[in-house]
Design a protein around this motif. Sequence first.
Motif, PDB file in Angstrom:
ATOM      1  N   GLY A 126      10.606   1.857   8.262  1.00 43.71           N
ATOM      2  CA  GLY A 126       9.175   2.142   8.117  1.00 43.71           C
ATOM      3  C   GLY A 126       8.762   3.385   8.882  1.00 43.71           C
ATOM      4  N   ALA A 127       7.631   3.930   8.483  1.00 39.86           N
ATOM      5  CA  ALA A 127       7.165   5.185   9.069  1.00 39.86           C
ATOM      6  C   ALA A 127       6.704   5.022  10.517  1.00 39.86           C
ATOM      7  N   TYR A 153      -3.954   8.407  13.634  1.00 34.25           N
ATOM      8  CA  TYR A 153      -3.172   7.166  13.730  1.00 34.25           C
ATOM      9  C   TYR A 153      -2.618   7.087  15.171  1.00 34.25           C
ATOM     10  N   TYR A 176       1.086   8.406  17.343  1.00 37.66           N
ATOM     11  CA  TYR A 176       1.513   9.760  17.753  1.00 37.66           C
ATOM     12  C   TYR A 176       1.207   9.973  19.238  1.00 37.66           C
ATOM     13  N   SER A 213       6.884   6.589   3.746  1.00 43.64           N
ATOM     14  CA  SER A 213       6.956   5.133   3.749  1.00 43.64           C
ATOM     15  C   SER A 213       6.825   4.564   2.335  1.00 43.64           C
ATOM     16  N   SER A 250       5.428   1.634   2.203  1.00 40.48           N
ATOM     17  CA  SER A 250       4.426   0.594   2.470  1.00 40.48           C
ATOM     18  C   SER A 250       3.215   0.682   1.560  1.00 40.48           C
ATOM     19  N   LYS A 251       2.626   1.863   1.478  1.00 43.77           N
ATOM     20  CA  LYS A 251       1.323   1.963   0.837  1.00 43.77           C
ATOM     21  C   LYS A 251       1.414   2.305  -0.647  1.00 43.77           C
ATOM     22  N   ARG A 282       9.355  -3.655   4.638  1.00 42.39           N
ATOM     23  CA  ARG A 282       9.726  -2.645   5.630  1.00 42.39           C
ATOM     24  C   ARG A 282      10.753  -1.635   5.103  1.00 42.39           C
ATOM     25  N   LEU A 283      10.315  -0.455   4.770  1.00 49.42           N
ATOM     26  CA  LEU A 283      11.222   0.626   4.360  1.00 49.42           C
ATOM     27  C   LEU A 283      10.469   1.954   4.418  1.00 49.42           C
TER      28      LEU A 283
END
Length: 408
Positions: free
Chosen positions: A107-108, A132, A135, A247, A249-250, A258-259
Amino acid sequence: MGIINNNFLKLNESYLFQEINRRTREWMAKNPLREVLRLGVGNTTEPLTPVIVDAMHKKLNELSYVNTYTGYGDEQGNNDLRAALADFYKREYNVHLDRNEYFVSDGAKSDAGNIQELFSPSCKVAVQDPSYPVYVDSNVVGGRSGLYNSNQLSYDGFVFLNAASENGFIPSPPKEHVDIIYLCFPNNPTGAVATSEQLKAFVDYAKREKAIIIYDAAYADYIRTPGIPHTIYEIEGATSVAIEINSFSKNAGFTGVRLGWTIVPFDIEADGVEKGLLHKLWNRRQCTFFNGASNIAQSGGVAALSQEGRKECRGMVDYYLGNASIILNGIKKVGFECYGGINSPYIWTRCPKGMSSWEFFDYLLNKTGVVVTPGVGFGKQGEGYVRISSYGHRENIEKAIKKISEEL
Ligand code: PLP
C-alpha cells in the motif's frame, strides 16, 4: 537499557479521527433516535469487481493444492504484476519505464512513510499545507524536524507550501532550498489537481536544487479533465528527480486487500552520488525489511490492470465521482464555497460564517447528523475548512445531502 528513538516523542497526539469518533459517539448518545451519516473518512465501500474477484479466487485455489502452491514471492513484487504496471503506464500514459523500476508494496501509506529512510536526517523537507499526515509524521520520526509548534499547528523545521483558495490550492515551488518535496495530486484533502505547467515548475526546481520529489498519485484515476497529468512522469525529465507512489486502494477498492507500488527510476539522481544509487538503495531497503505483498492481492492487481479490469475499475471510480457530484451540487445549492470533487473524491468546503473547522463540524453534526473531517487536521492552512468524502453508498450520500439541504 533500550534507549528509544526520541523523535517518536516529538509526535503530537494525532487525535483527528479519534476526536471525530468521540464527538460522534457523544452526539449519538444524546440523540439516540437520530441517524448519523458519515461523510468523513476516505474508506472505500463498494465491492471488488468480478474480474478481480475471479483472479483472486483462482489464486486462492492454486494455493490449496500441493502442485500449484507458492510461498514467498520476490520482495520487489511478482514479475507479472511489475510487467503489468509497466504496460499500464505505457498504454495509458505513454510513460516508458522498465518493469524493474516498479516496486510492489502492501500500500501507498507504508511506502510514503518508509521512503524517507533513504535520505539523510539533515535533509530539508517541504510539504504541501494541508496534506496527508504521513509525509510530515514519517519525517519527524526520521529526525528532520524540530518540536511541535502549536502556533504553526505542526513541527518546526519543515517548509510548508501553502495551498489556499488564492492559488487554487496549488502552491508554487519553495523560495528557498529544500532537499525533498512531497506532492500529492489529486490532492488529499483539497481535491486540487495540478496542470503540466504547475508540475513542470516543481520538476525544474528539483533539477536546479538537486532536490527529490516524492509524488503521491493515489487518486490519479479520479482525473477526468483532459490534459491533467496522471503521473509525474508525464513531465519531461521527471524520471531524474521524482519517485512516484501509488495504490490500488482508491481505484480498485483494495483498502482492505492492501496493494500499492512505488516507482524509483534508474535515472533518478541524489545529490553527490552516482545515478542509480537511490534505485539500488530502495531495492536493498525492500529486500531487507519487506517480504513482498500478498500473492492473492497481487493476482487481483494484475487483473485490475487488464483491459477488462481497467474498465470495471473505471466504473467503480465513476460511482464515487457520481457521489462527489451529488455532494458538490447539493452543498453549492446551500450556498457553501467549495472546491475539488471533480477530479477527486474529496470536496473541500469553506466553513460558513467564519466558523473554525471544529465549530463547523459540531454545527453540521448537531443540525444534520452528517459527519465530515475538520480541515485543520491536515495542517494549519486547513483551518476554516472541512473535507467531505464521497466514499459511501449512494443512498447514504443522497440522504446526507437531503438533510443538509433541508436543515441548513
Ligand atoms: N496517499 C494518500 C494521499 C491517501 O489519501 C491515502 C489513503 O487515504 C493513501 C496514500 C494510502 O493508500 P494505501 O491504502 O495504499 O495505503
